[in-house]
Design an enzyme around this catalytic site. Structure first.
Site, PDB file in Angstrom:
ATOM      1  N   LYS A 197     -27.379 -64.728 -61.057  1.00  0.00           N
ATOM      2  CA  LYS A 197     -27.531 -65.541 -59.841  1.00  0.00           C
ATOM      3  C   LYS A 197     -26.674 -64.970 -58.714  1.00  0.00           C
ATOM      4  CE  LYS A 197     -25.479 -69.195 -58.093  1.00  0.00           C
ATOM      5  NZ  LYS A 197     -25.593 -68.877 -56.647  1.00  0.00           N
ATOM      6  N   GLU A 272     -13.579 -62.322 -61.772  1.00  0.00           N
ATOM      7  CA  GLU A 272     -13.066 -61.468 -60.685  1.00  0.00           C
ATOM      8  C   GLU A 272     -12.891 -62.381 -59.484  1.00  0.00           C
ATOM      9  OE1 GLU A 272     -12.402 -58.304 -60.999  1.00  0.00           O
ATOM     10  OE2 GLU A 272     -13.265 -58.052 -62.990  1.00  0.00           O
ATOM     11  N   CYS A 306     -12.189 -59.110 -51.148  1.00  0.00           N
ATOM     12  CA  CYS A 306     -11.171 -59.523 -52.132  1.00  0.00           C
ATOM     13  C   CYS A 306     -10.016 -58.530 -52.153  1.00  0.00           C
ATOM     14  CB  CYS A 306     -11.804 -59.622 -53.506  1.00  0.00           C
ATOM     15  SG  CYS A 306     -12.605 -58.096 -54.014  1.00  0.00           S
ATOM     16  N   GLU A 404      -5.284 -66.791 -49.389  1.00  0.00           N
ATOM     17  CA  GLU A 404      -6.381 -65.887 -49.025  1.00  0.00           C
ATOM     18  C   GLU A 404      -7.108 -66.466 -47.813  1.00  0.00           C
ATOM     19  OE1 GLU A 404     -10.058 -65.606 -51.418  1.00  0.00           O
ATOM     20  OE2 GLU A 404      -9.749 -63.436 -51.445  1.00  0.00           O
TER      21      GLU A 404
HETATM   22  P1  NAD Z   1     -17.741 -68.757 -54.236  1.00  0.00           P
HETATM   23  O1  NAD Z   1     -16.807 -68.996 -55.366  1.00  0.00           O
HETATM   24  O2  NAD Z   1     -17.971 -69.833 -53.271  1.00  0.00           O
HETATM   25  O3  NAD Z   1     -19.203 -68.386 -54.816  1.00  0.00           O
HETATM   26  C1  NAD Z   1     -19.403 -67.320 -55.709  1.00  0.00           C
HETATM   27  C2  NAD Z   1     -20.664 -67.592 -56.518  1.00  0.00           C
HETATM   28  O4  NAD Z   1     -20.457 -68.740 -57.334  1.00  0.00           O
HETATM   29  C3  NAD Z   1     -21.906 -67.893 -55.661  1.00  0.00           C
HETATM   30  O5  NAD Z   1     -23.041 -67.322 -56.265  1.00  0.00           O
HETATM   31  C4  NAD Z   1     -21.982 -69.413 -55.729  1.00  0.00           C
HETATM   32  O6  NAD Z   1     -23.282 -69.921 -55.524  1.00  0.00           O
HETATM   33  C5  NAD Z   1     -21.514 -69.660 -57.148  1.00  0.00           C
HETATM   34  N1  NAD Z   1     -21.007 -71.001 -57.410  1.00  0.00           N
HETATM   35  C6  NAD Z   1     -20.407 -71.860 -56.537  1.00  0.00           C
HETATM   36  N2  NAD Z   1     -20.123 -73.016 -57.177  1.00  0.00           N
HETATM   37  C7  NAD Z   1     -20.523 -72.884 -58.463  1.00  0.00           C
HETATM   38  C8  NAD Z   1     -20.505 -73.732 -59.602  1.00  0.00           C
HETATM   39  N3  NAD Z   1     -20.011 -74.974 -59.557  1.00  0.00           N
HETATM   40  N4  NAD Z   1     -21.007 -73.274 -60.766  1.00  0.00           N
HETATM   41  C9  NAD Z   1     -21.506 -72.016 -60.846  1.00  0.00           C
HETATM   42  N5  NAD Z   1     -21.584 -71.181 -59.795  1.00  0.00           N
HETATM   43  C10 NAD Z   1     -21.081 -71.599 -58.613  1.00  0.00           C
HETATM   44  O7  NAD Z   1     -17.251 -67.411 -53.529  1.00  0.00           O
HETATM   45  P2  NAD Z   1     -17.850 -66.701 -52.226  1.00  0.00           P
HETATM   46  O8  NAD Z   1     -17.474 -67.486 -51.032  1.00  0.00           O
HETATM   47  O9  NAD Z   1     -19.275 -66.363 -52.438  1.00  0.00           O
HETATM   48  O10 NAD Z   1     -17.032 -65.322 -52.255  1.00  0.00           O
HETATM   49  C11 NAD Z   1     -15.767 -65.176 -51.721  1.00  0.00           C
HETATM   50  C12 NAD Z   1     -14.699 -65.178 -52.799  1.00  0.00           C
HETATM   51  O11 NAD Z   1     -15.002 -64.209 -53.786  1.00  0.00           O
HETATM   52  C13 NAD Z   1     -13.342 -64.771 -52.261  1.00  0.00           C
HETATM   53  O12 NAD Z   1     -12.355 -65.602 -52.833  1.00  0.00           O
HETATM   54  C14 NAD Z   1     -13.170 -63.344 -52.731  1.00  0.00           C
HETATM   55  O13 NAD Z   1     -11.844 -62.906 -52.860  1.00  0.00           O
HETATM   56  C15 NAD Z   1     -13.867 -63.393 -54.048  1.00  0.00           C
HETATM   57  N6  NAD Z   1     -14.291 -62.055 -54.458  1.00  0.00           N
HETATM   58  C16 NAD Z   1     -13.648 -61.456 -55.497  1.00  0.00           C
HETATM   59  C17 NAD Z   1     -13.995 -60.171 -55.877  1.00  0.00           C
HETATM   60  C18 NAD Z   1     -13.316 -59.469 -57.022  1.00  0.00           C
HETATM   61  O14 NAD Z   1     -13.852 -58.487 -57.510  1.00  0.00           O
HETATM   62  N7  NAD Z   1     -12.160 -59.910 -57.471  1.00  0.00           N
HETATM   63  C19 NAD Z   1     -15.010 -59.503 -55.186  1.00  0.00           C
HETATM   64  C20 NAD Z   1     -15.638 -60.147 -54.128  1.00  0.00           C
HETATM   65  C21 NAD Z   1     -15.273 -61.432 -53.777  1.00  0.00           C
END
Ligand code: NAD
Length: 512
Positions: A197, A272, A306, A404
């Site tokens: 997803k 991650e 990130c 962050e």
């Molecule tokens: P997010 O946590 O809002 O969403 C990430 C994914 O999780 C999306 O597909 C979202 O639809 C899904 N999601 C949200 N709620 C959920 C739930 N209750 N159950 C299952 N899935 C759910 O993050 P974002 O805003 O899309 O991305 C930004 C964040 O991601 C930042 O904190 C960034 O640091 C982190 N990030 C980390 C890495 C890494 O490799 N460490 C890489 C890129 C981004």
């Protein structure tokens, strides 16, 4: 005289000359069992953050849709993908990499249009992604266990690496294609079947992988791609009893939730998550190189990364001069139209993120930090832009130095000794990556050991060959992806023991 060895030619993108950017939003179903099906759920529109125009129309996968996807994956796993040869998996992955290169223009366009990143950057990310698929193919052919020949004359044992089964893969919006490429080819190389997803804001390039993988020879059902919100679709994936592993990239708060849900069924969970990375520049560093890396680290993807070098730690001897050069250079970073070739920073992904970043800029000012650059913002033709923003006089306990922000905001802190730099760097609870610039080998080695992070860059920043594992410690996550470990993450270890005679009865024994 020795002739110089020819330099490696980087692989060039093979463009699909036929791709013409679409005039209207593209409508997608969800990809289950090797075919498009219309999802049961509500319609979701993904828009271009640079102009507000609809790019993709998605259909939210409901619990019932996710159930179908998981069953399709399990069936494909059992029908033979889980026991297929490494040779076959490698062939599929290599053809997929070629398919990605052949469709690079289209993939780059959708990546740019949905995430708001500059087009040139999106193209480079597609090429880097193709390399990850290439690399995963090498892993498919070299998965091994261990053998134990020292257990006794008539006793031999071995460990086998076996695919974990069905993995649920959930990805964020900021590097959509790169991040799916850090997970999916490694899961497939391991012999797992998957339900994927992408973020509801940036699903197009992941969806385009469905037919591309089919054409590359991936059997139907091995990779199912569902779209929708985290609340509906993501939750159903986390909770489905057939998903044995959750591979999640996203925010720390949702990652913690995924772990709690996974714990109920004792799933393997790999996370991650976010970061607040320290980028250290010592007095003896190559300052020109460090300057370029510090700008790249802080402002790539408009800071929505990130790995962002969000905290620039400067040693006192060079702090004033380096900060001055950093601020001047950041002032001229071109911000705006993502299609322009010279643009380096696009818009914020959406209004919520825009408001959040502006809120943090206010927080920085009220905490007493000095706004040395930026803080300026504008809404233009439907895009929301924030200029490169730099705070000086930041102390380590301020919120802008701890949390962050996920935007183009960099906090400059100063230090005198290496020990002090470590203390500041390790003070946030996050531990994704860290960087240090120094001409002193002993300082570099100390930093490599003492910085609490999954990756420590020494005299470089944001490098990432496919051979090297990536991941975080602390609030930045659990588990590793990419590299050999990236493949092993999707596998269990099975121990097999053989006796060829010489078994000594040890329980009921001779009594029976
Ligand atoms: P997010 O946590 O809002 O969403 C990430 C994914 O999780 C999306 O597909 C979202 O639809 C899904 N999601 C949200 N709620 C959920 C739930 N209750 N159950 C299952 N899935 C759910 O993050 P974002 O805003 O899309 O991305 C930004 C964040 O991601 C930042 O904190 C960034 O640091 C982190 N990030 C980390 C890495 C890494 O490799 N460490 C890489 C890129 C981004």
């Amino acid at each position: 005289m020795r002739r110089p060895f020819p330099k490696d030619e980087p692989k060039r993108l093979q463009m699909s000359a036929s791709f013409v950017p679409p005039k209207a939003a593209k409508n997608y179903g969800i990809w289950i069992d090797g075919a498009w099906v219309s999802g049961e759920g509500q319609e979701i529109r993904a828009t271009n953050p640079a102009n507000g125009q609809a790019v993709s129309v998605l259909h939210e996968a409901t619990e019932a849709d996710v159930d179908l996807a998981c069953k399709s994956a399990r069936a494909a796993f059992e029908l033979g993908w889980g026991t297929s040869t490494g040779e076959r998996r490698a062939e599929v992955l290599l053809r997929a990499a070629a398919g990605i290169r052949a469709n690079a223009e289209e993939l780059a366009w959708y990546e740019m249009a949905e995430s708001g990143k500059p087009h040139k950057q999106a193209r480079a990310e597609i090429e880097r992604s193709a390399m990850l698929w290439d690399y995963a193919a090498t892993q498919a052919r070299s998965l091994t266990g261990e053998s134990f020949a020292g257990l006794g004359e008539d006793y031999l044992a071995m460990t086998l690496r076996v695919p974990i089964g069905v993995a649920a893969i959930i990805t964020p919006w900021n590097f959509p294609f790169l991040i799916i490429s850090q997970k999916l080819p490694f899961a497939l190389a391991a012999g797992c079947a998957v339900v994927v997803k992408p973020s509801e804001m940036t699903s197009a390039t992941t969806l385009l992988l469905g037919p591309l993988l089919k054409e590359a020879g991936l059997p139907d059902g091995v990779c199912n791609i569902v779209t929708g919100s985290g609340r509906v679709t993501g939750e159903a994936m986390l909770r489905h009893p057939l998903t044995r592993m959750i591979s999640f990239t996203g925010s720390t708060s949702v990652g913690k939730h995924a772990m709690k849900v996974g714990a109920e069924q004792l799933k393997k969970v790999s996370l991650e998550l976010g970061g607040k990375n320290a980028h250290i520049v010592m007095d003896d560093a190559d300052l020109d190189a460090a300057l370029d890396a510090a700008l790249h680290g802080a402002f790539l993807n408009a800071g929505q990364s990130c790995n962002q070098g969000a905290r620039l730690l400067l040693q006192k001897g060079i702090a004033e001069e380096f900060a001055g050069r950093f601020i001047e250079a950041a002032r001229s970073i071109p911000v705006g139209d993502t299609l322009r070739d010279d643009i380096l920073m696009g818009p914020m992904i959406n209004e919520a993120q825009y408001r959040k970043v502006l809120g943090y800029i206010e927080t920085g000012k009220s905490e007493g930090a000095r706004l040395a650059l930026g803080g300026t913002y504008r809404e233009e033709n439907g895009g929301r832009y924030i200029d490169p923003t730099i705070f000086t006089d930041v102390s380590r306990h301020m919120r802008i130095a701890q949390e962050e922000i996920f935007g183009p905001v960099c906090a400059i802190l100063t230090f005198e000794t290496l020990e002090e730099a470590f203390e500041i760097a390790n003070s946030t609870g996050y531990g994704l990556s860290a960087g240090i610039w120094t001409g002193n080998t002993s300082a570099a080695l100390k930093a490599a050991r003492r910085l609490e992070a999954g990756t420590v860059w020494v005299n470089t920043y944001l490098d990432g060959p496919a051979e090297l594992p990536f991941g975080g410690v602390g609030a930045s996550g659990i588990g590793r992806e990419v590299g050999r470990i990236g493949c092993e993450e999707f596998m269990d270890v099975k121990t097999v023991q053989f006796r060829s005679g010489g078994y000594q009865p040890r329980w009921i024994g001779k009594a029976i």
